[in-house]
Design a protein around this motif. Structure first.
Motif, PDB file in Angstrom:
ATOM      1  N   ARG A  45      70.371  32.762  47.865  1.00  0.00           N
ATOM      2  CA  ARG A  45      69.761  33.925  47.777  1.00  0.00           C
ATOM      3  C   ARG A  45      69.594  34.469  49.247  1.00  0.00           C
ATOM      4  O   ARG A  45      69.291  35.811  49.432  1.00  0.00           O
TER       5      ARG A  45
ATOM      6  N   TYR B 148      69.935  30.525  37.619  1.00  0.00           N
ATOM      7  CA  TYR B 148      68.481  30.265  37.246  1.00  0.00           C
ATOM      8  C   TYR B 148      68.399  29.277  36.144  1.00  0.00           C
ATOM      9  O   TYR B 148      67.556  28.424  36.045  1.00  0.00           O
TER      10      TYR B 148
ATOM     11  N   THR C 107      70.191  38.108  45.177  1.00  0.00           N
ATOM     12  CA  THR C 107      69.552  37.365  43.931  1.00  0.00           C
ATOM     13  C   THR C 107      70.527  36.654  43.242  1.00  0.00           C
ATOM     14  O   THR C 107      71.583  37.432  42.684  1.00  0.00           O
TER      15      THR C 107
ATOM     16  N   THR D 186      60.125  32.197  39.757  1.00  0.00           N
ATOM     17  CA  THR D 186      60.885  33.118  40.743  1.00  0.00           C
ATOM     18  C   THR D 186      62.233  33.881  39.793  1.00  0.00           C
ATOM     19  O   THR D 186      62.309  35.293  40.182  1.00  0.00           O
TER      20      THR D 186
ATOM     21  N   ASP E  32      62.678  37.854  39.446  1.00  0.00           N
ATOM     22  CA  ASP E  32      64.144  38.630  39.850  1.00  0.00           C
ATOM     23  C   ASP E  32      64.586  39.181  38.656  1.00  0.00           C
ATOM     24  O   ASP E  32      65.449  40.191  38.802  1.00  0.00           O
ATOM     25  N   ASP E  33      64.223  38.713  37.419  1.00  0.00           N
ATOM     26  CA  ASP E  33      65.240  39.305  36.249  1.00  0.00           C
ATOM     27  C   ASP E  33      64.657  40.518  35.745  1.00  0.00           C
ATOM     28  O   ASP E  33      63.830  40.351  34.575  1.00  0.00           O
ATOM     29  N   ARG E  34      64.890  41.511  36.368  1.00  0.00           N
ATOM     30  CA  ARG E  34      64.242  42.708  35.892  1.00  0.00           C
ATOM     31  C   ARG E  34      64.721  43.192  34.510  1.00  0.00           C
ATOM     32  O   ARG E  34      64.335  44.047  33.662  1.00  0.00           O
TER      33      ARG E  34
END
Length: 794
Positions: A21, A32, A26, A54, A58-60
């Motif tokens: 990271r 992940y 990311t 987390t 981060d996983d838009r």
């Protein structure tokens, strides 16, 4: 990462992801997902939850499968990390991984919701669980429903209901109850018991019974002993006592092992059944129920015996409650202090002083805790039972143990000193209170000094007042008043007057200026001692110093004047009393006189004054007032009022009073002769009486045993052109009955029947007794009554 995953090196894997990271930005969703699954495989559910959190942030693009979150929640649930479960649920919900209204997401949304609800239930997070269920229903409606929604979501109403029930939000839990009961896969006996109890807590007892009746058939579950206990309690509170007892008996007689497997639940059911008897006031059934339960193998506990004692006390069976208490102690069941004091309190209400004293002795013998509350209740009970010597004994014992009595116990003890004429003991009570450090208020001092004053213990009062000053306490007005009363009782008028003047001249800050009570005490002593001159002086002085007269003032003056036969003054004082009572009534003030006996005597003496002075108007007012106050009006009072009317020739008014007097059973022959004399005088005065007047005159003659006079008055009624009624005939026949004139009575009876006037039961009984006495009456099987002279009474 692959090497760490293969070797189960989760710490190293986390370090690699963290460095990645920082260097490359990311990590990809795949990284992940791999790390989360590695952590789950290694049993690190909380660490997996942190990584998932987390990753979701981060996983838009939402490329991480929702199943990963579900797996994390599942392991968190297994590890009882319920707070973290809720955190994951909220994250999945907020980020849109569940609840988007798609059929493909139905199973995921439902499973995540169920895990979230289970976590909320474990935490008793009742607001969260309601929110979770509400959102789930919205998701289901938006998606159009389906098998996954319906199947997996059936447990949710049960979870929501249980959570609200555990949080004691019973009203909010009820809307979910029916859905929970209809979920056959997740509904069980425990849930049903919760539902019945919830309905009982919200006072929906009939609905609780209805759920119980649905159990074997519609709900498919057999009620256990806990269910029976809850239903018995609901039946009791809904007033269906008989059904509650029958249900308990049926459970005791049942051979079903499910009832015998839970002894505490059986005992709880017994307690509910006894409580049902208590609510219905059926103490005999409560005792019988307890005996039957013991025979059936149900073991009563401390609550059972306490409830039974309460039931007996409520019904006034304090002696039986004592027997239950002894049995309880014998079984080595220690009752609570509150329960014992409750029984003692009811002993005082039912005037069971000796029972209360015995109860206290059993408590001490069993080495149970005894407090001041216990002694206060026993003293109150003994006082109510008029065991005054024992009141003093218990009070001394209480002080010996260093317990502080309350205001009522002190008052009862001092009043016991007064009633038993143990006047000097009142000083010992006060000094005993000082010794134990018990606060003594002004009222207690006033009562104690009043008792000493009645015994005329001047020296003791003076010593107590000196001791009060030594202790830094200032004797109040009541103490000085009592000392003045003691002086007067000993005939030391000069010392009484000197102390009274000292009170008048004292500075205002000493707060001992003579008040209404001081003057009333002096007037009472003066009138009782025959010093009417001094009493009148103080009466006048009260108005001069701006003090208001009260009931006691007028009563004392009236009784004082009556002792000296000064009836004109009696009437003047009573007029003042009437004005005071009228003013109080206008202002809505209800004042009870201290002495009901003195108050009643005051009315009687005034009636006597009315008779002497011929004040018939006041006499009638007094009688009316006595009736309105539910005061006992005896024949002497009636006689005085009739005498007042007769003295002024008010015959009609005398007749009205006689009609009232006629209804009484305790009127003596002398009073009737007096009334008859007045009525005859009325007739001789030229006043034309009506039938009612003649009826009263004939009744008076009958009560005097003057049957000849009754017949003369009966003839005079016809000569006056009046028509006799059934009451007239009955009165004349009663006179003939008292004169043993059966022939006359028979003639009157035949005449009465021929005129179509029906005799009452008393008239027929009188006639039968007369005929039986004369040997003219016999009984046959074909007739109820038969008279030998040829007339048959049906």
């Amino acid at each position: 990462m692959s090497a760490c995953e293969a070797g189960g090196q989760w710490r190293e894997a986390m370090e690699i992801v963290e460095r990645s990271r920082k260097v490359t930005g990311t990590p990809t969703p795949t990284v992940y997902i791999a790390l989360v699954r590695l952590l789950l495989r290694c049993g690190q559910a909380e660490a997996a939850a942190d990584v998932l959190n987390t990753a979701i942030v981060d996983d838009r693009a939402r490329r991480i499968p929702g199943q990963v979150g579900l797996d994390v929640m599942k392991q968190l649930i297994a590890g009882k990390c319920f707070k973290r479960v809720l955190e994951v649920y909220r994250m999945l919900r907020v980020r849109g991984y569940i609840g988007r209204g798609r059929n493909s997401r139905a199973r995921l949304t439902t499973m995540v919701t169920c895990y979230g609800a289970r976590a909320a239930e474990a935490l008793i997070a009742w607001r969260d669980v309601q929110d979770i269920y509400r959102l789930y229903l919205a998701d289901r409606e938006a998606s159009g429903g389906g098998e996954d929604w319906e199947g997996l979501g059936r447990s949710l109403p049960c979870v929501v209901f249980r959570t609200l029930y555990k949080a004691k939000h019973y009203e909010e839990a009820l809307p979910y109850l029916e859905d929970a009961l209809s979920s056959k896969k997740f509904c069980n006996t425990i849930l049903i018991n919760m539902g019945i109890n919830c309905l009982g807590k919200t006072k929906r007892w009939e609905e609780a019974v209805a759920v119980f009746e649905r159990m074997p058939t519609e709900l498919g579950h057999e009620p256990d002993s806990m269910t029976h206990g809850l239903v018995v309690n609901s039946l009791a509170l809904s007033g269906r006592t008989e059904e509650a007892i029958e249900l308990f008996d049926s459970m005791c007689k049942s051979t079903n092992p499910i009832f015998k497997s839970n002894p505490p639940a059986l005992t709880a059911c017994l307690n509910s059944a006894i409580n049902a008897c208590d609510i219905a006031g059926r103490w005999e059934d409560a005792l019988d129920l307890a005996r039957r339960a013991e025979k059936a193998g149900v073991k009563p506990d401390m609550i059972s015996y306490s409830t039974l004692m309460n039931t007996l006390c409520h019904a006034g069976e304090c002696g039986r409650a004592l027997e239950v208490f002894r049995k309880m102690i014998k079984k080595k069941l220690e009752p609570g202090l509150v329960s014992c004091n409750y029984v003692l309190t009811y002993c005082s209400k039912h005037k069971a002083g000796m029972v209360a004293m015995e109860f206290l002795m059993v408590m001490k013998k069993a080495k149970l805790k005894v407090t001041a509350v216990s002694y206060n209740a026993v003293i109150a009970a003994l006082f109510q039972e008029e065991q005054y010597h024992l009141v003093l004994e218990m009070f001394r014992e209480m002080q010996l143990f260093g317990l502080s009595p309350d205001g009522f116990a002190i008052k009862h003890c001092l009043q016991a000193c007064d009633i038993t004429e143990a006047y000097d003991a009142a000083a010992g009570v006060v000094r005993g209170l000082w010794k134990t450090g018990t606060p003594v208020d002004e009222r207690a001092y006033t009562i104690a000094f009043s008792v000493l004053a009645r015994g005329a213990y001047i020296g003791v009062i003076e010593d107590l007042m000196n001791d009060m000053e030594t202790r830094g306490e200032t004797p109040g007005e009541g103490c000085y008043t009592s000392l003045i009363t003691a002086y007067c009782k000993r005939g030391e008028w000069e010392r009484a007057q000197a102390l009274f003047e000292e009170m008048q001249q004292a500075p205002p800050e000493e707060n001992i200026a003579p008040n209404q009570f001081t003057y009333n005490a002096l007037i009472s002593v003066y009138t009782f001692s025959g010093r009417l001159d001094l009493a009148t002086q103080k009466f006048t002085e009260m108005a001069e110093v701006g003090l208001q007269y009260d009931i006691r003032t007028f009563v004392n003056m009236i009784l004082g004047f009556a002792r000296e036969d000064r009836y004109k003054d009696v009437l003047v004082m009573f007029q003042g009393l009437e004005n005071l009572l009228s003013a109080n009534a206008r202002d809505g003030i209800l004042v009870q006189p201290r002495s009901q006996t003195g108050y009643r005597n005051c009315y009687h003496e005034t009636l006597k004054g009315c008779e002497v002075e011929g004040n018939w108007q006041m006499a009638r007012r007094i009688l009316k007032s006595m009736h309105l106050q539910s005061m006992d009006v005896d024949v002497v009072a009636y006689g005085a009022a009739i005498g007042a009317c007769g003295r002024k020739g008010r015959w009609k008014e005398a007749l009205e009073i006689l009609r009232e007097m006629e209804a009484r059973d305790d009127v003596t022959g002398g009073e009737w002769r007096k009334a008859l004399h007045l009525l005859l005088k009325m007739i001789n005065s030229g006043i034309e009486p009506d039938t009612i007047a003649y009826n009263a005159s004939i009744s008076a003659s009958a009560n005097c045993g003057e049957w000849q006079m009754a017949l003369k008055l009966f003839d005079s009624l016809f000569k006056a052109g009046l028509i006799p009624d059934a009451r007239t005939y009955s009165a004349v026949m009663i006179a003939c009955f008292k004169g043993h004139q059966w022939q006359k009575a028979m003639e009157l009876f035949l005449r009465m029947v021929s005129e179509g006037k029906l005799p009452n039961k008393q008239t027929i009984n009188i006639l039968m007794e007369l005929l039986d006495e004369a040997g003219k009456f016999s009984k046959r099987k074909d007739d109820r009554c038969c008279v030998r002279c040829g007339f048959s009474v049906p």
